[in-house]
Design an enzyme around this catalytic site. Sequence first.
Site, PDB file in Angstrom:
ATOM      1  N   LYS A   1     -33.493 -16.718  -1.361  1.00  0.00           N
ATOM      2  CA  LYS A   1     -32.793 -17.008  -2.622  1.00  0.00           C
ATOM      3  C   LYS A   1     -31.588 -16.090  -2.746  1.00  0.00           C
ATOM      4  O   LYS A   1     -31.648 -14.913  -2.400  1.00  0.00           O
ATOM      5  CB  LYS A   1     -33.745 -16.770  -3.803  1.00  0.00           C
TER       6      LYS A   1
ATOM      7  N   THR B   1     -38.069 -20.964  -1.852  1.00  0.00           N
ATOM      8  CA  THR B   1     -37.081 -20.011  -2.394  1.00  0.00           C
ATOM      9  C   THR B   1     -37.320 -19.807  -3.892  1.00  0.00           C
ATOM     10  O   THR B   1     -37.024 -18.757  -4.434  1.00  0.00           O
ATOM     11  CB  THR B   1     -35.626 -20.461  -2.122  1.00  0.00           C
TER      12      THR B   1
ATOM     13  N   ARG C   1       6.145   3.780  -2.439  1.00  0.00           N
ATOM     14  CA  ARG C   1       5.767   2.405  -2.794  1.00  0.00           C
ATOM     15  C   ARG C   1       4.535   2.450  -3.680  1.00  0.00           C
ATOM     16  O   ARG C   1       3.874   3.485  -3.801  1.00  0.00           O
ATOM     17  CB  ARG C   1       5.475   1.576  -1.545  1.00  0.00           C
TER      18      ARG C   1
ATOM     19  N   GLN D   1      -4.412   2.875   6.500  1.00  0.00           N
ATOM     20  CA  GLN D   1      -5.294   3.311   7.585  1.00  0.00           C
ATOM     21  C   GLN D   1      -5.585   4.811   7.477  1.00  0.00           C
ATOM     22  O   GLN D   1      -6.746   5.249   7.592  1.00  0.00           O
ATOM     23  CB  GLN D   1      -4.629   3.016   8.950  1.00  0.00           C
TER      24      GLN D   1
ATOM     25  N   HIS E   1      -0.203  -6.104  -2.275  1.00  0.00           N
ATOM     26  CA  HIS E   1       1.220  -5.783  -2.310  1.00  0.00           C
ATOM     27  C   HIS E   1       1.825  -5.990  -3.706  1.00  0.00           C
ATOM     28  O   HIS E   1       1.520  -6.970  -4.394  1.00  0.00           O
ATOM     29  CB  HIS E   1       1.970  -6.661  -1.303  1.00  0.00           C
TER      30      HIS E   1
HETATM   31  O1  LIG Z   1      -0.495   0.874   4.904  1.00  0.00           O
HETATM   32  C1  LIG Z   1      -0.079  -0.124   5.529  1.00  0.00           C
HETATM   33  N1  LIG Z   1      -0.647  -0.458   6.706  1.00  0.00           N
HETATM   34  C2  LIG Z   1      -0.248  -1.546   7.435  1.00  0.00           C
HETATM   35  O2  LIG Z   1      -0.788  -1.812   8.541  1.00  0.00           O
HETATM   36  C3  LIG Z   1       0.775  -2.325   6.893  1.00  0.00           C
HETATM   37  N2  LIG Z   1       1.414  -3.457   7.327  1.00  0.00           N
HETATM   38  C4  LIG Z   1       2.321  -3.798   6.377  1.00  0.00           C
HETATM   39  O3  LIG Z   1       3.068  -4.796   6.430  1.00  0.00           O
HETATM   40  N3  LIG Z   1       2.301  -2.891   5.353  1.00  0.00           N
HETATM   41  C5  LIG Z   1       1.351  -1.975   5.659  1.00  0.00           C
HETATM   42  N4  LIG Z   1       0.898  -0.880   4.987  1.00  0.00           N
END
Ligand SMILES: O=c1[nH]c(=O)c2[nH]c(=O)[nH]c2[nH]1
Length: 319
Positions: free
Chosen positions: A14, A59, A188, A252, A280
């Site tokens: 479930k 279930t 940004r 990352q 974005h």
């Molecule tokens: O922090 C980011 N990692 C990316 O891999 C990536 N690729 C992207 O277009 N903008 C960003 N920003």
Amino acid sequence: MSETGFLSYARYGKDKVRVLRVVREGKWHHIVEYNVQALLEGDIETSYTEADNSVVVATDSIKNITYYLAKISPHVLVPERFALHLATHLVSKYAHIHKAFVTVEQLRWSRIPVSGEQGPAEHPHAFLRDGDDKRIVKVELDASKGKDKLTAKVTAGISDLLVLKTTESAFTNFVRDKYTTLVEVDDRILSTSIDLSYTFAPLAISAPTDADVEQFVLPDIVPGSVWDLAVPTRARAATLDIFASDNSASVQATLYRMAQRVLAENASVLTVSYALPNKHYIPVDMRYLGVENLVPAQAEVFMPIAAPSGLITATIERK
Ligand SMILES: O=c1[nH]c(=O)c2[nH]c(=O)[nH]c2[nH]1
């Protein structure tokens, strides 16, 4: 009927069992709200291959068991413990069920702050949804080596923790070639909806028989173990702290720092995984009006882009 395929995988149960549990402690009421998924594996092949329902725990019954455990489990207020209790009961009760997969999603409810006689206080029985993020717990319980030799893999974490910062995020030095249109920026907006999960070493569990389902005894709450409620609290706080304070070179790099912090602060955690969509926000070009809005550190009006988003994922393991 001639068959060209064979059943290589089967799991059922479930999903989206919604439950609110109230625990009354005098005038202090405690609540948890869960969305539960409980799936089973075992000797269930013939239900698929031979239309044999004699091996099917409906279930609907799995849903009923979930509500019953929400009623009787002494562990209901802690999702890790509740998930383990439910999974253990499912494999203990049914001889032909060898694995249970229980996911508990906990919704946020916190006490409404009120003005008490001695200053600010928390209300004993009125609650507030103070965020859309959820605590997620997954238990995979394996009874395939015997009903008295259970092992549980527990994964916990967070989903949908939405955050945004307005500076101290840059993205430069990425691959530039004929496909590149993105401009480098030293400033940004950074926004993401954090999914975090962390794992613990497999646990050995002593299973109850059906008769003592109500007395199910779980391992002690050892500080730093899977049962330590400071782990989810610390993991959430560390994630937010790094997001806010890291001078981010990329999603990352920030992800990696978050994971290192969670590992460093929680000795029992073995792996940490994040999935971070890069949500974005694009500065709006107003040059056609003679208005400047494109200089990164000075842009003030942004267009949130629902899709597409980047999606940055990784798992960091303890050395
Ligand atoms: O922090 C980011 N990692 C990316 O891999 C990536 N690729 C992207 O277009 N903008 C960003 N920003």
